[in-house]
Write an enzyme that holds these catalytic residues in place. Structure first.
Site, short mmCIF file in Angstrom:
data_model
loop_
_atom_site.label_atom_id
_atom_site.label_comp_id
_atom_site.label_asym_id
_atom_site.label_seq_id
_atom_site.Cartn_x
_atom_site.Cartn_y
_atom_site.Cartn_z
N GLU A 179 -5.44 -2.00 -27.58
CA GLU A 179 -4.96 -3.18 -26.85
C GLU A 179 -3.67 -3.71 -27.51
OE1 GLU A 179 -5.13 -4.63 -24.19
OE2 GLU A 179 -4.64 -6.73 -24.49
N GLY A 205 0.82 -1.21 0.00
CA GLY A 205 0.00 0.00 0.00
C GLY A 205 0.85 1.25 0.00
N LYS A 257 -0.19 -4.04 -25.55
CA LYS A 257 0.55 -5.32 -25.44
C LYS A 257 1.99 -5.12 -25.88
CE LYS A 257 -1.26 -7.26 -23.48
NZ LYS A 257 -2.53 -7.20 -22.82
N LYS A 273 0.95 -7.48 -11.98
CA LYS A 273 -0.30 -7.98 -12.53
C LYS A 273 -1.51 -7.43 -11.79
CE LYS A 273 -2.36 -11.74 -14.81
NZ LYS A 273 -2.43 -10.94 -16.03
#
Ligand code: G6P
Length: 608
Positions: free
Chosen positions: A480, A100, A484, A603
């Site tokens: 997208e 955090g 990528k 991720k």
């Protein structure tokens, strides 16, 4: 971001800490560290870089076991990703790991420095260690001292803490970042960032609530809410799918995951679409007629899935559909009320900004739907309705199969809502559904372009910039594709609406600028074709992704074209995603970058 784990069993904990950190590495891999306690001694090992570096260091230095331990994998926020800034941090008797951002850390740090504190790192985490250590000098009761010290923090945190000399006490606290408690299947107690991290040891999971503290020993645990009241929280039986940390025959998780797409799309569709009669069945009681607009909020690749769905939902429902990135949406004070259908799209179900947007929508009375891949996630638990994707665990940081499954769910949802509101009739809905049923085969066929894409990737690996263009649903696929490529090759790429190019970016076009133009043979093909001519006239290095028939025409113009299987306009975003994923992958492989864990990324982004 960052992943945290704490174990108290009274037996050896190091192997357990490392196996959990492996499952948490998706949250960041800037550094890793563990600490254990035994017989009055604290042992700590930390290493910059990936977990493998920590494992090597432990092997070289020798393991010092303990009956209690904490561990951390870091995505750097405050301070460079060095060993000195790696967690756990030790301040006097306090050993701490943190996920955090502490927002008032600068004031707290200045205050601590004025009072003579000796800071060893540049992290905000160390400040928490000092606060607890100071409070323990005033208040000998560990439970109240920890609660008082943590009460001074603003921002977001999940913490695991040990106190020297307290070898049967593991402390956890959370606010704004997720933290779960696990009751050991065999023995002891565990705390971790998510149920997956605890999956090797525990199926009995407690999701701590905002502001909760947990004080766990090997025999017992006690939870206090933010007011300091002892509380009981539900124990959930969770069967977390064990993460197969196995690439199969593939060199990278990314390849394994995008080749799984026909299967996971099939699996996801099977949940919403009856293949026998092509009827859509959405298991959510959404009375679409009571809404006057649909809002979809998300981040990263999930945002592009939402952007594709905007076209489908507007067409199917004739309702206004708003799509926004969560980090902007949550601070815009957007008009929201009971007439809004609010959809959050997220692979992890934990992304801090998307979660905040979901909470905002709920607070303002909207009906909320979460399209998520991780069924045990916070969004899954908090949304009014959950529409799961069935991508399975996605290990590669760059999302591929989760995206395909998100658009699969959004496609079925568009049909269901369009039919429910009466804008499309039963026959149209059945035709669209039977179209979707073709997807697994068509996605599979789309992989046949791999040899041509590999060749193209060879050229692209030498460039510094490139553009992806598309119209209609191909526009989000262009974005997208660019994302990528940026993520895993570090080549600068942008996705533009093909018709928008002439309003500025066309100035970039010369023979050194490669462009991928996504041009399925749909109602806007001719418009895209005009854009292709405009770029060709300016010498741009064009490759057109299109159908067999159109590819022949394009080649006659002296331009490169790659032919994808014929499909309806509705299915085009699925099919044209395959070549842009392949292009990013093969370019990265040529360049030798870290495909599965690209630099600076994580991720699951649990900080804003
Ligand atoms: C990170 C990941 C992306 C992902 C985004 C949103 O940036 O690297 O791959 O698309 O977060 O994550 P979510 O879990 O909410 O889909």
């Amino acid at each position: 971001m960052c992943g945290i784990i704490g174990i108290v069993t009274g037996h050896t904990v190091v192997t357990g800490l490392i196996s959990s950190l492996k499952l948490l590495e998706y949250r960041g891999y800037d550094s890793a560290g563990i600490a254990t306690m035994q017989d009055g001694q604290v042992w700590r090992e930390r290493a910059a870089g990936k977990l493998a570096n920590l494992e090597k260091k432990i092997k070289d230095d020798g393991v010092r076991e303990g009956g209690i331990g904490i561990g951390h994998t870091r995505w750097a926020t405050h301070g460079a990703p060095t060993e000195g800034n790696a967690h756990p941090h030790i301040v006097d008797n306090v050993i701490i790991v943190h996920n955090g951002i502490i927002e008032n850390y600068a004031e707290l740090r200045d205050e601590l420095l004025e009072n003579g504190a000796n800071m060893q790192s540049e992290t905000d985490t160390e400040v928490i260690g000092h606060l607890i250590s100071q409070q323990l000098k005033i208040d000998k009761n560990i439970e109240t001292a920890v609660q008082t010290a943590i009460g001074k923090l603003t921002g977001a945190f999940a913490l695991a803490i040990m106190i020297k000399g307290e070898e049967n006490l593991l402390i956890g606290a959370r606010k704004g970042c997720p933290l779960v408690v696990g009751i050991g299947d065999v023995e002891g107690h565990y705390i971790g960032s998510d149920a997956l991290a605890l999956s090797p040891f525990s199926r009995q999971i407690i999701y701590l609530e905002e502001g909760d503290f947990v004080f766990a020993s090997k025999e017992d645990y006690r939870i206090f809410d933010q007011a300091g009241t002892l509380v009981t929280r539900d124990i959930n039986h969770v069967e977390v799918q064990s993460a197969t940390m196995d690439k199969g025959n593939h060199k990278h998780y990314m390849a394994k995951e995008f080749f799984e797409q026909p299967d996971v799309v099939q699996h996801t569709l099977a949940h919403y679409l009856n293949m026998d009669d092509n009827q859509i069945n959405i298991d959510a009681n959404l009375d679409i007629k009571k809404f006057d607009r649909i809002i979809i909020v998300s981040c990263g690749t999930s945002y592009y899935a939402a952007s594709v769905a905007k076209y489908w939902l507007e067409e199917a429902t004739n309702m206004s559909v708003e799509v926004d990135v969560a980090s902007e949406y949550r601070y815009r004070n957007p008009p929201l009320n009971a007439k809004c259908l609010f959809i959050v799209v997220s692979q992890s179900g934990e992304t801090a900004d998307s979660l905040a947007a979901l909470r905002l929508a709920k607070h303002k009375g909207a009906t909320t739907v979460a399209i998520v891949n991780v069924s045990t996630s916070t969004m899954s638990r908090e949304a009014d309705f959950v529409l799961p994707t069935f991508a399975g665990i996605e290990v590669c940081v760059a999302s591929t199969k989760a995206f395909m499954c998100q658009i699969s769910v959004l496609a079925t949802l568009s049909i269901a809502l369009g039919k429910a509101i009466g804008h499309i009739n039963a026959d149209q809905a059945t035709t669209m559904a039977s179209d979707l049923a073709q997807l697994p085969r068509l996605i599979n066929d789309a992989f046949m372009v791999e040899p041509e894409i590999k060749e193209l990737a060879h050229d692209i690996s030498k460039v510094e910039h490139m553009l992806f263009l598309g119209r209609n649903t191909s526009f989000p696929i262009a974005m997208e594709g660019a994302l990528k490529l940026k993520e895993i090759t570090y080549i600068h790429a942008e996705g533009y609406a093909a018709g928008e190019l002439k309003h500025g970016p066309i100035a970039l076009i010369d023979e050194k600028m490669p462009l991928i133009i996504i041009a399925p043979d749909n109602e806007v093909y001719e418009k895209t074709r005009s854009n292709i001519e405009e770029i060709a006239a300016r010498g741009g290095d064009i490759t057109v992704l299109t159908t067999q028939k159109r590819a022949k025409e394009i080649r006659k113009l002296g331009l490169k074209a790659i032919a994808l299987p014929d499909c309806s306009s509705f299915l085009a975003p699925f099919i044209y995603t395959v070549p842009v994923q392949l292009l990013a992958y093969h370019t990265a492989v040529h360049m030798g970058t870290d495909v599965d864990q690209p630099r600076n990324l994580a991720k699951s982004v649990t900080v804003e």
